[in-house]
Write an enzyme that holds these catalytic residues in place. Structure first.
Site, PDB file in Angstrom:
ATOM      1  N   SER A 270     125.611 -57.203  13.432  1.00 37.63           N
ATOM      2  CA  SER A 270     125.943 -57.600  14.809  1.00 37.63           C
ATOM      3  C   SER A 270     126.179 -56.430  15.763  1.00 37.63           C
ATOM      4  O   SER A 270     126.194 -56.628  16.975  1.00 37.63           O
ATOM      5  CB  SER A 270     127.223 -58.435  14.806  1.00 37.63           C
ATOM      6  OG  SER A 270     126.890 -59.783  14.752  1.00 37.63           O
TER       7      SER A 270
ATOM      8  N   LYS B 205     123.823 -56.036  18.521  1.00 36.85           N
ATOM      9  CA  LYS B 205     123.729 -56.976  19.652  1.00 36.85           C
ATOM     10  C   LYS B 205     123.976 -56.347  21.031  1.00 36.85           C
ATOM     11  O   LYS B 205     123.171 -56.544  21.940  1.00 36.85           O
ATOM     12  CB  LYS B 205     124.688 -58.150  19.421  1.00 36.85           C
ATOM     13  CG  LYS B 205     124.274 -59.050  18.238  1.00 36.85           C
ATOM     14  CD  LYS B 205     125.367 -60.059  17.899  1.00 36.85           C
ATOM     15  CE  LYS B 205     124.984 -60.948  16.742  1.00 36.85           C
ATOM     16  NZ  LYS B 205     126.099 -61.826  16.322  1.00 36.85           N
TER      17      LYS B 205
ATOM     18  N   TYR C 113     115.049 -60.671  15.336  1.00 37.12           N
ATOM     19  CA  TYR C 113     116.520 -60.575  15.298  1.00 37.12           C
ATOM     20  C   TYR C 113     117.003 -60.202  13.888  1.00 37.12           C
ATOM     21  O   TYR C 113     117.872 -59.338  13.720  1.00 37.12           O
ATOM     22  CB  TYR C 113     117.133 -61.906  15.771  1.00 37.12           C
ATOM     23  CG  TYR C 113     118.604 -62.024  15.481  1.00 37.12           C
ATOM     24  CD1 TYR C 113     119.551 -61.342  16.252  1.00 37.12           C
ATOM     25  CD2 TYR C 113     119.061 -62.806  14.411  1.00 37.12           C
ATOM     26  CE1 TYR C 113     120.903 -61.433  15.961  1.00 37.12           C
ATOM     27  CE2 TYR C 113     120.415 -62.908  14.121  1.00 37.12           C
ATOM     28  CZ  TYR C 113     121.334 -62.213  14.892  1.00 37.12           C
ATOM     29  OH  TYR C 113     122.670 -62.297  14.608  1.00 37.12           O
TER      30      TYR C 113
ATOM     31  N   TYR D  42     134.443 -60.723  17.423  1.00 35.89           N
ATOM     32  CA  TYR D  42     134.520 -62.119  16.985  1.00 35.89           C
ATOM     33  C   TYR D  42     135.768 -62.770  17.578  1.00 35.89           C
ATOM     34  O   TYR D  42     136.108 -62.502  18.732  1.00 35.89           O
ATOM     35  CB  TYR D  42     134.504 -62.200  15.444  1.00 35.89           C
ATOM     36  CG  TYR D  42     133.323 -61.503  14.822  1.00 35.89           C
ATOM     37  CD1 TYR D  42     132.016 -61.925  15.091  1.00 35.89           C
ATOM     38  CD2 TYR D  42     133.502 -60.427  13.968  1.00 35.89           C
ATOM     39  CE1 TYR D  42     130.926 -61.276  14.516  1.00 35.89           C
ATOM     40  CE2 TYR D  42     132.422 -59.792  13.384  1.00 35.89           C
ATOM     41  CZ  TYR D  42     131.131 -60.207  13.675  1.00 35.89           C
ATOM     42  OH  TYR D  42     130.076 -59.565  13.117  1.00 35.89           O
TER      43      TYR D  42
ATOM     44  N   VAL E 251     128.908 -57.752  10.083  1.00 35.66           N
ATOM     45  CA  VAL E 251     129.336 -58.289   8.784  1.00 35.66           C
ATOM     46  C   VAL E 251     129.126 -57.335   7.624  1.00 35.66           C
ATOM     47  O   VAL E 251     129.672 -57.555   6.547  1.00 35.66           O
ATOM     48  CB  VAL E 251     128.653 -59.634   8.443  1.00 35.66           C
ATOM     49  CG1 VAL E 251     129.186 -60.748   9.301  1.00 35.66           C
ATOM     50  CG2 VAL E 251     127.157 -59.527   8.535  1.00 35.66           C
TER      51      VAL E 251
HETATM   52  N1  GLU Z   1     122.534 -60.901  10.853  1.00 30.85           N
HETATM   53  C1  GLU Z   1     123.822 -61.484  10.894  1.00 30.85           C
HETATM   54  C2  GLU Z   1     123.766 -62.954  11.270  1.00 30.85           C
HETATM   55  O1  GLU Z   1     123.182 -63.325  12.231  1.00 30.85           O
HETATM   56  C3  GLU Z   1     124.692 -60.745  11.805  1.00 30.85           C
HETATM   57  C4  GLU Z   1     126.040 -61.301  11.803  1.00 30.85           C
HETATM   58  C5  GLU Z   1     127.141 -60.352  12.183  1.00 30.85           C
HETATM   59  O2  GLU Z   1     127.090 -59.167  11.862  1.00 30.85           O
HETATM   60  O3  GLU Z   1     128.074 -60.850  12.833  1.00 30.85           O
HETATM   61  O4  GLU Z   1     124.283 -63.782  10.573  1.00 30.85           O
END
Ligand code: GLU
Length: 618
Positions: free
Chosen positions: A69, A72, A194, A246, A264
């Site tokens: 994430s 992002k 993604y 989060y 994550v």
């Molecule tokens: N590739 C992960 C997902 O979309 C990233 C999640 C994350 O790091 O929060 O589930």
């Protein structure tokens, strides 16, 4: 990339912090992407990168893990660069959701994901990256990360395939986004891009550098490469600040006070704008999905180093380095005593303000106030940028507006020593439409040059410059206290010469056989090169003497002396001076004294400069 050296208190602090939490085993490694479950939970790295490109590393700072994430906000930045904020805001909001990262949370009416940090918003954002194909899209994303990290980036195939095999929920989100026309092309391809973006391999050091690049207004501090347009950096940091951690985003900003993003795989990236980037990696996650150790490390770093953004170091008062008038300190022009006296009396009308540090609204406002406070009937204001390390748009506009309002009152204004800050000139030129005004502001590179000019204008205004009549030796430094007869005798010893503009009157290194009086015009003293290259260290005008040091120590000329415009001089030979000792000892002593006075005046000027400087320093 520089690495930290032994004995640094910063390095020791990071090592100690790592040791302190090494045995903290709170949390669980993420397993919903099967490949992530294989991570060694003991891995633990901490990195700090400064905005001048220095990287401190502790622990497993070079171990690779997937960015997840943390990609992002960076892809969001790329989408902003591609389309601008206005269009992107129509596709993805910027409100914290309060939902889980993988929640299917779309705005009830528009279908817009609430923010680009939850999966729905991130997938929608990836779909905005301009590219012909999914491969081209991920290619552009990788290139972007290379600009931030300064090294080749690759995708971790195993993690990508693992997520691709199990990422049904994200695929569902992709289709919903397609349904609402947030995504306009094939959602499967976008979700695939993604997945690959999340599987990019990074190290803790990379994260710190990614953060430092954002902290450095989008410019990679090591390579100097621009990673994102400057105007979008604040957009990226804003969504990180409100939605980056989060469901702990509120608690995080409250405790740590820095825009941040976690992933994550166990990475956390934090940014202190203008100052540094932090990268921490430790795979065990807490209940909210943030790396448990990284959270503790960042909280402790923030407290120990007072990094909370809402507790910024106070710097407004430090922007004025030095301020003086021409009554207190003069240019390097050696002038006739009567002119010096005139400047001491009327020099309060010429103001020099040396600025320093970063100029933004709060640091420029005191400068503006200070300049306006020092009025009376000012003739000139010189703003010196030599020690300004950075300046933003509003500071430039404030100073230009100030210059314009002073100019309307008939005050000359000069911006000097802006060379290192090429942005100043470019921004001023963009702001002011009248090219003439821009040229006038930057006419003098150095404060010394501007000050010399302003002194000339002031003396001219006071009609002081015409007082010395050509070849009338009464008013010269060297003839002070001489009787009429002595002056007449002295005059017979002088050899008059005329010099065309630019002519070299003496050269550095040559034997010194005389001193000379300036009887007309101005001469410049050049040390080691031409005046245009900034080598003009001093100048002399009518009534003063040049080269008198050789009378005392017999050393060769130490600099070139060049005529600036038409110049006339009267040379006085050392040999003649020595002969006077026998023939006219009184005259000899008087001349010797006057030479000493001339040197003392120059020394006094040096101590005057120092005292202006130390008075300001307190
Ligand atoms: N590739 C992960 C997902 O979309 C990233 C999640 C994350 O790091 O929060 O589930």
């Amino acid at each position: 990339m520089a690495s930290a050296h032994l004995g640094s208190p910063i390095q020791s602090f990071l090592d100690a912090l790592r040791a302190k939490y090494a045995d903290d085993r709170e949390g669980e490694v993420a397993t919903y992407i099967p490949e992530l479950a294989k991570a060694d939970p003991e891995l633990f790295g901490i990195c700090i990168a400064t905005t001048d490109g220095y990287v401190y590393e502790a622990g497993d700072s070079r171990h690779e893990f997937t960015i997840q994430s943390i990609s992002k906000p960076f892809v969001y930045g790329l989408a902003l660069d591609d389309h601008g904020a206005e269009l992107i805001l129509k596709k993805v909001g910027v409100e914290p959701s309060g939902d889980a990262f993988n929640a299917i949370s779309l705005h009830k009416v528009t279908g817009c994901p609430l923010n680009p940090m939850i999966n729905a918003g991130a997938i929608a954002t990836t779909g905005q990256i301009v590219a012909e194909s999914s491969d081209a899209r991920i290619g552009r994303i990788l290139e972007m990360f290379e600009r931030y990290s300064g090294r080749p980036m690759r995708i971790d195939r195993d993690v990508y395939e693992s997520e691709s095999r199990t990422g049904h929920r994200n695929r569902a989100i992709g289709h919903l986004l397609r349904n609402f026309d947030i995504l306009v092309d094939d959602p499967t391809a976008t979700v695939d891009a993604y997945f690959r973006q999340c599987a990019i391999s990074v190290t803790c050091a990379d994260l710190a550098l990614l953060g430092a690049t954002l902290a450095n207004q989008g410019l990679n501090p090591v390579t100097g490469v621009r990673a994102i347009k400057e105007q979008h950096v604040e957009n990226v940091l804003s969504v990180m600040a409100s939605c980056g951690m989060y469901d702990f985003s509120g608690g995080w900003i409250y405790n740590v006070g820095m825009p941040a993003k976690s992933g994550v795989a166990g990475g956390v990236l934090a940014v202190l704008p203008g100052q540094l980037g932090i990268g921490v990696f430790s795979p065990r996650l807490d209940a909210q999905g943030n790396s448990a150790r990284a959270l503790k490390v960042c909280e402790e770093l923030s407290k120990a180093w007072e990094l909370h953004q809402f507790n910024p170091p106070y710097c407004a008062q430090t922007s004025r380095r030095l301020a003086y008038t021409a009554a207190q300190r003069n240019s390097s022009r050696t002038r006739h005593p009567s002119h010096r006296a005139c400047l001491r009396e009327h020099g309060t009308r010429i103001h020099v303000v040396e600025m320093q540090s970063n100029l933004a609204f709060s640091t420029t406002e005191p400068i503006v106030r200070d300049v306006l406070d020092r009025v009376g009937r000012p003739l000139a204001v010189i703003l010196d940028f030599h020690h300004v390390t950075a300046i933003n748009g509003v500071a430039v506009r404030m100073l230009v507006d100030l210059a314009e309002s002073l100019a309307r009152r008939g005050v000359m204004v000069f911006f000097t020593h802006t060379q290192r800050l090429d942005v100043v000139r470019a921004q001023v030129a963009a702001y002011l439409t009248d090219r003439g005004e821009v040229e006038a502001l930057f006419r003098y590179h150095s404060t010394d040059g501007a000050l010399e000019h302003c002194e000339d204008v002031l003396l001219d205004e006071l009609h002081a410059l015409v007082q010395l009549v050509d070849h009338d030796l009464h008013d010269y430094e060297i003839t002070a206290s001489l009787t009429e007869d002595e002056i007449a005798l002295f005059a017979t010893l002088l050899k008059h010469r005329s010099h065309a503009s630019g002519e070299k009157i003496t050269s550095s290194g040559e034997e010194a056989t005389n001193l000379f009086l300036i009887t007309k015009g101005v001469v410049g003293v050049l040390l080691g090169g031409p005046a245009a290259a900034g080598n003009r260290v001093a100048s002399f005008s009518v009534g003063t003497m040049v080269g008198e040091m050789a009378f005392l120590d017999g050393a060769p000329r130490s600099a070139d002396v060049v005529a600036e415009g038409e110049v006339e001089t009267a040379a006085f030979e050392i040999a003649d001076f020595h002969r006077l000792q026998q023939s006219h000892p009184v005259l000899h002593t008087k001349i010797l004294r006057n030479i000493a006075v001339s040197l003392a005046t120059k020394l006094r000027k040096v101590s005057q400069d120092v005292s202006v400087f130390s008075a300001e320093r307190g």
